[in-house]
Design a protein around this motif. Sequence first.
Motif, PDB file in Angstrom:
ATOM      1  N   ARG A   1       0.816  -1.218   0.000  1.00 16.99           N
ATOM      2  CA  ARG A   1       0.000   0.000   0.000  1.00 16.99           C
ATOM      3  C   ARG A   1       0.848   1.265   0.000  1.00 16.99           C
ATOM      4  N   HIS A   2       1.962   1.213  -0.693  1.00 19.75           N
ATOM      5  CA  HIS A   2       2.828   2.376  -0.869  1.00 19.75           C
ATOM      6  C   HIS A   2       2.847   2.759  -2.343  1.00 19.75           C
ATOM      7  N   GLY A   3       3.060   4.049  -2.615  1.00 20.23           N
ATOM      8  CA  GLY A   3       3.171   4.523  -3.987  1.00 20.23           C
ATOM      9  C   GLY A   3       3.503   5.997  -4.002  1.00 20.23           C
ATOM     10  N   GLU A   4       3.548   6.582  -5.201  1.00 18.20           N
ATOM     11  CA  GLU A   4       3.839   8.005  -5.308  1.00 18.20           C
ATOM     12  C   GLU A   4       3.285   8.546  -6.618  1.00 18.20           C
ATOM     13  N   ALA A   5       3.120   9.876  -6.633  1.00 19.42           N
ATOM     14  CA  ALA A   5       2.675  10.581  -7.835  1.00 19.42           C
ATOM     15  C   ALA A   5       3.436  11.891  -7.920  1.00 19.42           C
ATOM     16  N   THR A   6       3.636  12.381  -9.140  1.00 18.08           N
ATOM     17  CA  THR A   6       4.382  13.615  -9.361  1.00 18.08           C
ATOM     18  C   THR A   6       3.463  14.660 -10.001  1.00 18.08           C
ATOM     19  N   PHE A   7       3.501  15.875  -9.441  1.00 13.64           N
ATOM     20  CA  PHE A   7       2.709  16.991  -9.949  1.00 13.64           C
ATOM     21  C   PHE A   7       3.666  18.086 -10.411  1.00 13.64           C
ATOM     22  N   VAL A   8       3.323  18.740 -11.519  1.00 15.07           N
ATOM     23  CA  VAL A   8       4.110  19.854 -12.042  1.00 15.07           C
ATOM     24  C   VAL A   8       3.303  21.132 -11.856  1.00 15.07           C
ATOM     25  N   VAL A   9       3.900  22.092 -11.133  1.00 13.82           N
ATOM     26  CA  VAL A   9       3.218  23.352 -10.815  1.00 13.82           C
ATOM     27  C   VAL A   9       3.953  24.489 -11.519  1.00 13.82           C
ATOM     28  N   THR A  10       3.206  25.343 -12.226  1.00 15.70           N
ATOM     29  CA  THR A  10       3.796  26.458 -12.965  1.00 15.70           C
ATOM     30  C   THR A  10       3.154  27.763 -12.527  1.00 15.70           C
ATOM     31  N   ASN A  11       3.989  28.783 -12.320  1.00 14.86           N
ATOM     32  CA  ASN A  11       3.511  30.127 -11.964  1.00 14.86           C
ATOM     33  C   ASN A  11       3.078  30.841 -13.243  1.00 14.86           C
ATOM     34  N   VAL A  12       1.778  31.106 -13.358  1.00 14.86           N
ATOM     35  CA  VAL A  12       1.246  31.787 -14.553  1.00 14.86           C
ATOM     36  C   VAL A  12       0.660  33.148 -14.186  1.00 14.86           C
ATOM     37  N   SER A  13       1.052  33.668 -13.017  1.00 13.05           N
ATOM     38  CA  SER A  13       0.465  34.937 -12.543  1.00 13.05           C
ATOM     39  C   SER A  13       1.104  36.142 -13.199  1.00 13.05           C
ATOM     40  N   GLY A  14       2.292  35.986 -13.765  1.00 13.53           N
ATOM     41  CA  GLY A  14       3.001  37.121 -14.343  1.00 13.53           C
ATOM     42  C   GLY A  14       3.823  37.877 -13.330  1.00 13.53           C
ATOM     43  N   ARG A  15       3.957  37.359 -12.119  1.00 20.57           N
ATOM     44  CA  ARG A  15       4.761  37.996 -11.078  1.00 20.57           C
ATOM     45  C   ARG A  15       5.417  36.907 -10.222  1.00 20.57           C
ATOM     46  N   PRO A  16       6.535  37.222  -9.567  1.00 20.62           N
ATOM     47  CA  PRO A  16       7.142  36.236  -8.668  1.00 20.62           C
ATOM     48  C   PRO A  16       6.175  35.923  -7.531  1.00 20.62           C
TER      49      PRO A  16
END
Length: 319
Positions: free
Chosen positions: A20-35
């Motif tokens: 019952r172990h596992g993992e998943a990968t998510f990619v997050v991108t800043n699209v706000s136009g500011r830091p």
Amino acid sequence: MPAAFTVTTATNTVTLGSDRHGEATFVVTNVSGRPMQGRALLEWQPRATDRASWAAVQGEAERVFPIAGTQQYTVKFTLPPTASEGQHILRLDMQDVSLPDDVVQGQSVTLQVAPPVPRGKFPWWVLAVAAVVLLGGVGAFLLLGRDATVQNVAGLSLEKARAVITGAGLTVADPLKTENDEAVPQSVVIRSEPGEGSKLKKGSAVTLVLSNGPSRHPMNFVGKDGTDVLKELVQWGLKPENILLSKRWSTNNEPVGTVLSTTPPQGQEVTRNDTVTLAISRGQCQSTVLIFCLKDPIVRPYLDLQRSGTTLKEMIRQP
């Protein structure tokens, strides 16, 4: 208000193994136009507070995002045995740290949970078999582990033969034995006693038999340097007291120190108990007085030269 982040995952379904172990990968991108400073949030669907320990973000949940910057989040799943089998849905959301109420819902993954593997009775017979094997190994070690095998040392130098014997857990007996051998060169090991393949207790002594070389030596010294001939005879085993030296003037321009003749004569053989006489060149006689160019009647034992520290060339220069 437009979303500040996009959240995607390449895997929509994660199948957990029997652990019952596992993992998943998510990619997050800043699209706000500011830091931005973003924080990852994990949400179970439907929302459930009792599942907080089932999943965790690896590394820092809160990270810095430059303009159009991307971060990769890995989520580890560890479901307890009590978790129901079937499907469980988890979503990764992103929060703008400067605006905590600004939360972007991300993509979800579905966990496929198999039923736990039932535990059978422990096969106690395995322990019994292991115990028998262990006891057998210990017994074999006690019976055989203390034995050492004599290795082949024939044809080796004394130094190398010692290394082979001691490397097998044995010792070399002192003194060594020596024998004449027509085929094995002098100072080379002929054999060991006991011989190759013998089983001995570790630490036992093995006798090495060294070759004295051939029992007879050919008289082939005429024309050779006298110093080299003396060394050869002594190394072969002829005693210095059995070597006699005389000086003679050269008649054919033989260099000083060259062997002019021998007794026994050239071509015969001698044993280690024989006496050998070497006539050594004094060079060409330069005197016009015949008596001064006659043969020197004095014969000197080589042992006397050794005792006095006189070299052959020094003897030749003596009047």
